[in-house]
Write an enzyme that holds these catalytic residues in place. Structure first.
Site, PDB file in Angstrom:
ATOM      1  N   LYS A   1       1.566 -11.451  11.807  1.00 11.63           N
ATOM      2  CA  LYS A   1       2.768 -11.409  12.057  1.00 11.63           C
ATOM      3  C   LYS A   1       2.398  -9.537  12.062  1.00 11.63           C
ATOM      4  CE  LYS A   1       5.704  -7.691  11.842  1.00 11.63           C
ATOM      5  NZ  LYS A   1       5.575  -6.443  13.103  1.00 11.63           N
TER       6      LYS A   1
ATOM      7  N   SER B   1       3.761  -0.757   3.038  1.00 13.38           N
ATOM      8  CA  SER B   1       4.014   0.160   2.443  1.00 13.38           C
ATOM      9  C   SER B   1       4.730  -0.167   0.813  1.00 13.38           C
ATOM     10  CB  SER B   1       5.167   1.383   3.219  1.00 13.38           C
ATOM     11  OG  SER B   1       6.739   0.380   3.608  1.00 13.38           O
TER      12      SER B   1
ATOM     13  N   THR C   1       8.723  -2.048   1.940  1.00 11.65           N
ATOM     14  CA  THR C   1       8.761  -3.159   2.527  1.00 11.65           C
ATOM     15  C   THR C   1       8.168  -4.085   1.987  1.00 11.65           C
ATOM     16  OG1 THR C   1       8.406  -1.856   4.317  1.00 11.65           O
ATOM     17  CG2 THR C   1       7.705  -3.821   4.830  1.00 11.65           C
ATOM     18  N   GLY C   2       7.614  -3.537   0.841  1.00  8.30           N
ATOM     19  CA  GLY C   2       6.108  -4.485  -0.290  1.00  8.30           C
ATOM     20  C   GLY C   2       7.790  -5.389  -0.537  1.00  8.30           C
TER      21      GLY C   2
ATOM     22  N   GLU D   1      -0.377  -5.869  -0.854  1.00 11.28           N
ATOM     23  CA  GLU D   1      -1.573  -5.115  -1.011  1.00 11.28           C
ATOM     24  C   GLU D   1      -1.022  -2.972  -0.310  1.00 11.28           C
ATOM     25  OE1 GLU D   1      -3.975  -4.935  -1.686  1.00 11.28           O
ATOM     26  OE2 GLU D   1      -5.601  -6.688  -1.268  1.00 11.28           O
TER      27      GLU D   1
ATOM     28  N   CYS E   1      -4.896   3.620   3.828  1.00 12.19           N
ATOM     29  CA  CYS E   1      -4.029   2.684   1.933  1.00 12.19           C
ATOM     30  C   CYS E   1      -5.361   3.915   0.701  1.00 12.19           C
ATOM     31  CB  CYS E   1      -4.506   1.608   1.558  1.00 12.19           C
ATOM     32  SG  CYS E   1      -5.316   1.059   1.703  1.00 12.19           S
TER      33      CYS E   1
ATOM     34  N   GLU F   1       2.031  10.054  -1.056  1.00  8.72           N
ATOM     35  CA  GLU F   1       1.258   9.419  -0.529  1.00  8.72           C
ATOM     36  C   GLU F   1       2.155  10.067   0.756  1.00  8.72           C
ATOM     37  OE1 GLU F   1       1.150   4.856   1.228  1.00  8.72           O
ATOM     38  OE2 GLU F   1      -0.917   4.789   0.861  1.00  8.72           O
TER      39      GLU F   1
END
Ligand code: NAD
Length: 492
Positions: A186, A240, A243-244, A261, A295, A394
């Protein structure tokens, strides 16, 4: 400066499922924007949970569907050959892939080309590695032989972001295919043209149907459907922290392992004895590459006080020379990906000014950059207190902060003093200190007297703390994309 027109040599609004290109379930589409001018670049399919169901079923069939399972029947050597053939085809298509990335991500041409070459390199690396993964025989009780085998998880889900689509697909799907998994991928809704092009290249290079399936669409729709799908055996997520966490929760309901990651606030630490001439290009480039949307961006520059003014002066000079413009113009920086991303970066720059932080250097946007593009002036801020939001959060834009420190212990405390732990760089000529720092830094990768050299295809990569868990890249990824089976044979 008008962006050069792009001709896309394939239909972009299709899903790749079971070796066929088809419209999304329901036929809806989404617009992709060119961040260099804000115009519509293409339309992609707005997939649904039904597309994910079909893609997972196609992947399962590729593995164990009897006559239809061409992928599942290949030996490790044969899988490696297919991956190597994909790598060669990627190299033949570097210019097309780079052109797509320039317009889709807004990445300057030379960086987009480097990403395409890195994608080929991942296919070469994992093509060569596929038949090198071995198990072990284990000393065990008399009358037994015990051994371990590395087996594919089965169907693996891959959710990738927009900032480095080619590199992240290469490292994640490349390693998963090498181990014999079948993948459902995706890509991000902001940028996915090179992922669609890669799927075509895979098919042309002989990857059997269903081994790789691509479903485009919104994260909260198809991403969530994939992460929580009962037919998935492993999820690799890059994106992010927020969402992770959702992905991990969704996968946990099916007791499925997850590689995360996530983000970073990575430091480069400059000691007073460092070779500043060698350090300087790495200090700046690792902050502004891909307009800071990396990242592992070195967004914090920690400098020992005796050389602080010298480093700030030299970085400021470099910043003043940085030029931002349309990606196709191939300047130091292109635009950021979207209006939303520009608003986030602008918010942090306003915060810096409101907090009275010193602006140590700024680049410039070229005068003829299209008005609709999402351009941000690269900005060096500092000295910044280590606990300030600019030194903690970040930003994901071309903003670096300078932080002064006194001595090794304070450098370690500041470097480890964020919620992230992805990458760190250390600049010093003192060999013992190099090793002490490497051991003391809480992160997944440490670079001594370089930063991210060579792209790191061979080097295991991943984070600790909120930067995630699990490792991709290098040989280590092959362990993550496989499950260990232990066999004990009683033969008397
Ligand atoms: P994001 O989390 O918003 O999106 C990443 C992917 O997740 C996209 O494909 C998106 O569609 C999908 N997604 C969104 N909502 C979802 C949901 N509810 N369920 C499942 N999938 C969903 O991240 P982003 O803003 O696009 O990317 C930037 C972030 O990614 C930064 O934090 C950056 O540091 C991180 N990143 C990390 C690495 C790494 O290797 N550690 C590499 C690149 C980017």
């Amino acid at each position: 400066m008008p962006a050069s027109p792009l001709t896309i040599p394939f239909a972009t609004d299709r899903q790749f499922i079971g070796g066929e290109w088809r419209a999304a379930d329901g036929g809806a589409t989404l617009a992709l924007e060119d961040p260099s001018d804000g115009g519509e670049l293409a339309r992609i399919g707005r997939g649904t949970a039904a597309d994910i169901d079909a893609a997972v079923a196609a992947a399962r069939t590729a593995l164990d569907g009897g006559e239809a399972s061409a992928w599942g029947r290949l030996s490790a050597t044969e899988r490696g050959r297919v991956l190597s053939a994909i790598g060669r085809k990627v190299l033949e298509n570097v210019e097309l892939l780079a052109a797509l990335e320039v317009h889709d991500v807004g990445k300057p041409l030379k960086q987009a080309r480097a990403d395409a070459v890195a994608l080929a390199r991942y296919c070469e690396f994992y093509g060569g590695a596929a038949d090198k993964v071995q198990g072990a025989t284990l000393p065990f009780a008399a009358g037994f032989t015990a051994l371990t085998l590395r087996e594919p998880h089965g169907v693996t889900g891959h959710i990738v972001p927009w900032n480095y689509p080619m590199q992240i697909v290469g490292r994640s799907v490349g390693a998963a295919l090498a181990m014999g998994n079948a993948c459902v991928l995706k890509p991000a809704e902001e940028a996915c043209l090179t992922v669609l092009a890669f799927a075509r290249i895979c098919a042309e290079a002989g990857l059997p149907s269903g081994a790789l399936n691509v479903v485009t669409g919104l994260g909260e729709e198809v991403g969530a459907a994939l992460a929580g799908h009962g037919g998935i055996d492993h999820v690799s997520f890059t994106g992010s922290v927020a969402t992770g966490a959702l992905v991990q929760i969704a996968a946990a309901r099916n007791a499925v392992p997850v590689t995360l990651e996530l983000g970073g606030k990575s430091p480069q630490i400059v000691f007073a004895d460092a070779d500043l001439d060698a350090a300087l290009p790495f200090l700046v480039n690792a902050g502004i590459q891909n307009a800071g949307q990396t990242c592992s961006a070195a967004s914090r520059i920690l400098v020992e006080r005796p050389v602080f003014d010298a480093v700030r002066a030299r970085m400021s000079e470099r910043y003043r020379a940085l030029r931002v413009g349309p990606a196709a113009a191939d300047l130091d920086l292109g635009p950021v990906i979207s209006r939303r991303q520009k608003e986030i970066v602008d918010h942090f720059l306003a915060l810096a000014r409101d907090s009275g932080l010193a602006i140590a250097g700024e680049g410039s946007v070229v005068g003829d950059a299209p008005k609709g593009g999402y351009y941000v002036r690269p900005t060096l801020v500092g000295d910044v207190p280590p606990e300030h939001s600019l030194a903690q959060d970040e930003i994901f834009g071309p903003v670096q902060v300078l932080i002064a420190f006194d001595g090794e212990a304070e450098a370690i405390r500041i470097a480890n003093g964020t919620r992230y732990g992805l990458v760190a760089g250390v600049w010093t000529r003192d060999g013992a200190r190099q090793m002490r720092m490497a051991r003391a830094l809480r992160c997944g990768q440490v670079f001594i007297n370089n930063y991210g050299a060579g792209g790191g295809i061979e080097l295991p990569f991943g984070g600790v703390k909120h930067s995630g868990h699990g490792r991709e890249k290098g040989f280590e990824a092959l362990y993550g994309f496989s499950a260990l089976k232990t066999i004990a044979i009683h033969h008397g």
